[in-house]
Design a protein around this motif. Structure first.
Motif, short mmCIF file in Angstrom:
data_model
loop_
_atom_site.label_atom_id
_atom_site.label_comp_id
_atom_site.label_asym_id
_atom_site.label_seq_id
_atom_site.Cartn_x
_atom_site.Cartn_y
_atom_site.Cartn_z
N ARG A 55 0.83 -1.21 0.00
CA ARG A 55 0.00 0.00 0.00
C ARG A 55 0.86 1.26 0.00
O ARG A 55 0.43 2.31 -0.49
N PHE A 60 -1.22 4.58 -0.79
CA PHE A 60 -2.30 4.71 0.19
C PHE A 60 -1.77 4.90 1.60
O PHE A 60 -2.52 5.26 2.51
N PRO A 80 -1.59 8.86 -4.88
CA PRO A 80 -1.85 7.60 -5.58
C PRO A 80 -2.28 7.78 -7.03
O PRO A 80 -1.88 7.00 -7.90
N HIS A 81 -3.08 8.84 -7.31
CA HIS A 81 -3.61 8.94 -8.66
C HIS A 81 -2.58 9.42 -9.66
O HIS A 81 -2.88 9.51 -10.85
N VAL A 85 1.77 3.11 -11.05
CA VAL A 85 1.50 1.74 -10.62
C VAL A 85 -0.01 1.57 -10.55
O VAL A 85 -0.74 2.53 -10.35
N ASN A 86 -0.47 0.36 -10.76
CA ASN A 86 -1.89 0.05 -10.58
C ASN A 86 -2.00 -1.18 -9.70
O ASN A 86 -1.10 -2.01 -9.65
N MET A 87 -3.14 -1.25 -9.03
CA MET A 87 -3.28 -2.29 -8.02
C MET A 87 -4.52 -3.11 -8.29
O MET A 87 -5.55 -2.60 -8.71
N PHE A 89 -7.09 -5.24 -6.16
CA PHE A 89 -7.42 -5.33 -4.74
C PHE A 89 -7.90 -6.72 -4.35
O PHE A 89 -8.47 -7.44 -5.17
N GLN A 90 -7.68 -7.03 -3.10
CA GLN A 90 -8.12 -8.35 -2.61
C GLN A 90 -9.63 -8.51 -2.75
O GLN A 90 -10.12 -9.55 -3.13
N TYR A 92 -11.29 -7.01 -4.91
CA TYR A 92 -11.46 -6.61 -6.31
C TYR A 92 -11.90 -5.16 -6.43
O TYR A 92 -11.54 -4.49 -7.38
N ALA A 93 -12.71 -4.66 -5.48
CA ALA A 93 -13.15 -3.25 -5.48
C ALA A 93 -13.68 -2.84 -6.84
O ALA A 93 -13.36 -1.76 -7.34
N ARG A 154 -8.79 -4.33 -15.41
CA ARG A 154 -8.90 -2.92 -15.05
C ARG A 154 -7.55 -2.37 -14.57
O ARG A 154 -7.20 -1.22 -14.85
N ALA A 155 -6.81 -3.22 -13.84
CA ALA A 155 -5.52 -2.75 -13.33
C ALA A 155 -4.44 -2.75 -14.41
O ALA A 155 -3.44 -2.05 -14.28
N LYS A 158 -3.97 0.44 -18.08
CA LYS A 158 -3.16 1.66 -18.20
C LYS A 158 -1.68 1.34 -18.38
O LYS A 158 -0.84 2.23 -18.32
#
Lengths: 361, 272
Positions: A55, A60, A80-81, A85-87, A89-90, A92-93, A154-155, A158
């Motif tokens: 994180r 974050f 973060p924005h 890097v892109n993440m 999420f556990q 998935y969010a 999605r991650a 970009k």
């Protein structure tokens, strides 16, 4: 460098990173290099600080001390924005009010990419994660495995410098997880993107990762290739955490012998000096079992009785009680035929001097 | 053993509902009474609704009330949502307990006290009482209700969604507008409806804080009734009931839709 990040250029560098939450130190002086194009795993029990480390890379959390560099640039002050890097999420969010397309294209829309280009790239991503034709679906119409792939797409859309994966497969059932592990590896090879995965599943880390950093209580316990960590653990804790192991306490008597409660045991020559208190770690699959004392072996052969047999399908794990009442674990491949030993049988254990690892910590 | 509700249960429910709704039913029925006398039934008629339209003072009061309700509900929704965000998002900031206590205090404060203290404040500040003072008073009354509703929604909100948006390049403010707001919109709408209904039927605070030319509907009705119940009052009350019932039903439907969506999200979370 510790563990040897191959010869590729360093992409991510943690330099003396500390993160405190109040009085709790979640990450304690972590210094770590991750190379360009590497599949890197952060492994450890829950609460070891691996997710916090990830994180901090995503932005974050801010390090309390130390620096995080991506391609040589300090990024602690970058929100973060704005990070490359892109993440994934556990949880998935995924955005429940957007379609699959809306979710995957979200990152590009933030960059004011044209509609036509977004549509093309979203289609490419859907093809990449094998979800062609699912673009118009709502998120709640997808299965767990499909959601996992949407989150991945999605991650990735970009083209991040680093893809961060926070326990990406934890929610999948065992079979699907095993398949997805290989898919992730294939994807990573195809894209050449640096992947950093956080997991508590040591098997998963060993399968997918080029290198693993094992964390314990906020510190790096060992960094290295999966085989190094398994075959050459640098401490009792690592030996015990990764895979099955039997530990025998002893004192080094000569450079190649240790004195134990079970008598002298022959070891590979090690750096430990005579008189050092050490521990011999033996993996269960490296020990042989026989009915008779193996011929020609004076030491590294011990008698015991079978205490328990754990049948796992591919192997059976025998727990053998030795003369000093300690238990040793021995794994035998189930190659067909009746089980060679039963509970309470008297057996002999033997192993090559190179099979064990001498641990000083 | 018998299945279904027993006689006792049915009677208890019927009596309970009658206790709650019989007076309202009587009022609604008598608003369609043709007779001039309030208590004597003279057949069905829309006469008193027509008479009501002629009663400019009553119509103006109703218009006044609707404007105040719309304005104060909107202001309360904005402020209430912001305070809910502050309470959920900024962790244990200094004075959080005091802040939440002060936000929720009007919830339990007797209206007479709220009204009186506002009156004293307006007098002390030399503010002319009227439309704006009632709207402000109603905002302070209803803001806490909005906060309660929105707060309960935000507590169950997956922060990962906001982090994911920011991770994908969305600045914080835009994240709030494009991710958080659409997802908590049902709760916000429900809060607005509730604030609107509360403002519309408030008599106590309005009578403390109003001034000449800003008579709200409840005040108007109350003063008419003191001179004797006119059948027009039944008609306006029926319209009010219709508006409030509509608002309440819509707000509960919105809240329910939000709950269903949350359940879906939870199922989503459980499935992953």
């Amino acid at each position: 460098m510790a563990g040897g990040a191959a010869d590729k250029p360093v992409l991510v560098r943690f330099d003396g990173v500390v993160k405190r939450f109040g009085v709790v130190t979640a990450v304690d002086r972590v210094t770590l290099d991750i190379a360009q194009g590497e599949f890197f795993a952060l492994l450890g029990p829950s609460g070891c600080g691996k997710t916090t480390l990830l994180r901090m890379l995503a932005g974050f959390e801010t390090p309390s001390e130390g620096e995080i560099l991506i391609s040589g640039h300090e990024i602690s002050a970058v929100p973060p924005h704005k990070r490359p890097v892109n993440m994934m999420f556990q949880s998935y969010a995924l955005f429940p009010h957007l379609t699959v397309e809306g979710n995957i294209g979200f990152g590009l829309r933030q960059e004011k990419v044209g509609r036509a280009e977004i549509a093309v790239r979203v289609e490419d991503m859907l093809a990449l994660v094998r979800l062609k034709g699912y673009g118009k679906r709502r998120i709640d119409q997808l299965s767990g495995g499909q959601r996992q792939r949407v989150a991945l797409a999605r991650a990735l859309i970009k083209k991040p410098r680093v893809l961060l994966l926070d326990e990406p497969l934890a929610a999948l059932d065992k079979k699907l997880r095993a398949e997805t592990q290989f898919e992730l590896m294939e994807l990573q090879r195809k894209l050449g993107t640096t992947f950093v995965i956080v997991t508590h599943d040591q098997e998963e880390a060993m399968i997918v990762a080029d290198r693993i950093a094992v964390m314990d209580q906020g510190r790096l316990a060992q960094v290295g290739k999966p085989s190094e960590i398994y075959e050459r653990p640098n401490s009792r804790w690592i030996a015990d955490f990764i895979g099955e192991v039997s530990l025998i306490e002893g004192t080094v008597s000569q450079t190649d012998t240790i004195a134990t409660a079970l008598g002298p045991l022959l070891i590979e020559e090690s750096a430990a000096k005579a008189g050092d208190k050490v521990c011999l770690a033996l993996r269960p699959e490296k020990i042989r079992l026989s009915e008779q004392r193996p011929a020609g072996l004076e030491i590294n052969a011990l008698a015991g009785t079978v205490h328990e047999i754990g049948y796992r399908g591919d192997i059976s794990l025998y727990k053998v009680r030795l003369a000093d009442r300690s238990l040793m674990k021995v794994a035998l491949a189930n190659i067909g035929g009746p089980p060679p030993f039963a509970v309470n049988d008297v057996v002999w254990l033997s192993w090559a001097p190179t099979a064990g690892v001498v641990l000083t910590r | 053993m018998r299945r279904g509700p027993s006689l006792f249960n049915v009677t208890a429910v019927a009596l309970g509902l009658a206790f709650l709704y019989l007076p309202i039913a009587v009022l609604v029925i008598y608003s369609f009474n043709a007779s001039r006398l309030v208590t004597i039934w003279g057949g069905w008629s829309l006469h008193w609704y027509r008479a009501l339209m002629q009663d400019t003072a009553m119509v103006q009061a109703a218009w006044q009330s609707l404007r105040i309700a719309a304005l104060s509900a909107t202001a309360a929704t904005v402020l209430g949502t912001l305070s809910a965000v502050a309470l959920t998002r900024y962790g244990a900031f200094r004075g959080r307990l005091l802040f939440s206590g002060m936000v929720y205090a009007p919830l339990v404060m007797p209206e007479v006290i709220t009204g009186l203290s506002l009156l004293l404040l307006f007098v002390a500040l030399g503010i002319d009482r009227g439309f704006w003072t009632v709207a402000a008073a109603h905002t302070t009354l209803t803001m806490c209700f909005v906060t309660v509703i929105v707060h309960s929604r935000l507590v169950g909100f997956d922060r990962g969604l906001e982090e994911a948006a920011m991770d994908l390049g969305c600045p914080p403010l835009r994240t709030f507008l494009t991710i958080t707001l659409p997802l908590i919109a049902p709760a916000i709408a429900a809060g607005w409806m509730l604030a609107f209904a509360l403002s519309l039927d408030d008599l106590v605070i309005a009578s403390f804080t109003t001034g000449p030319g800003a008579t709200t509907l409840p005040i108007r009705i109350y003063s008419e009734v003191r001179l004797g119940v006119k059948p027009e009052v039944n008609a306006i009350c029926t319209i009010m009931i219709a508006i409030v019932a509509f608002g309440t039903i819509v707000s509960s439907l919105l809240a329910k839709r939000g709950a269903v969506r949350r359940e879906r999200e939870a199922a989503l979370g459980a499935a992953v």
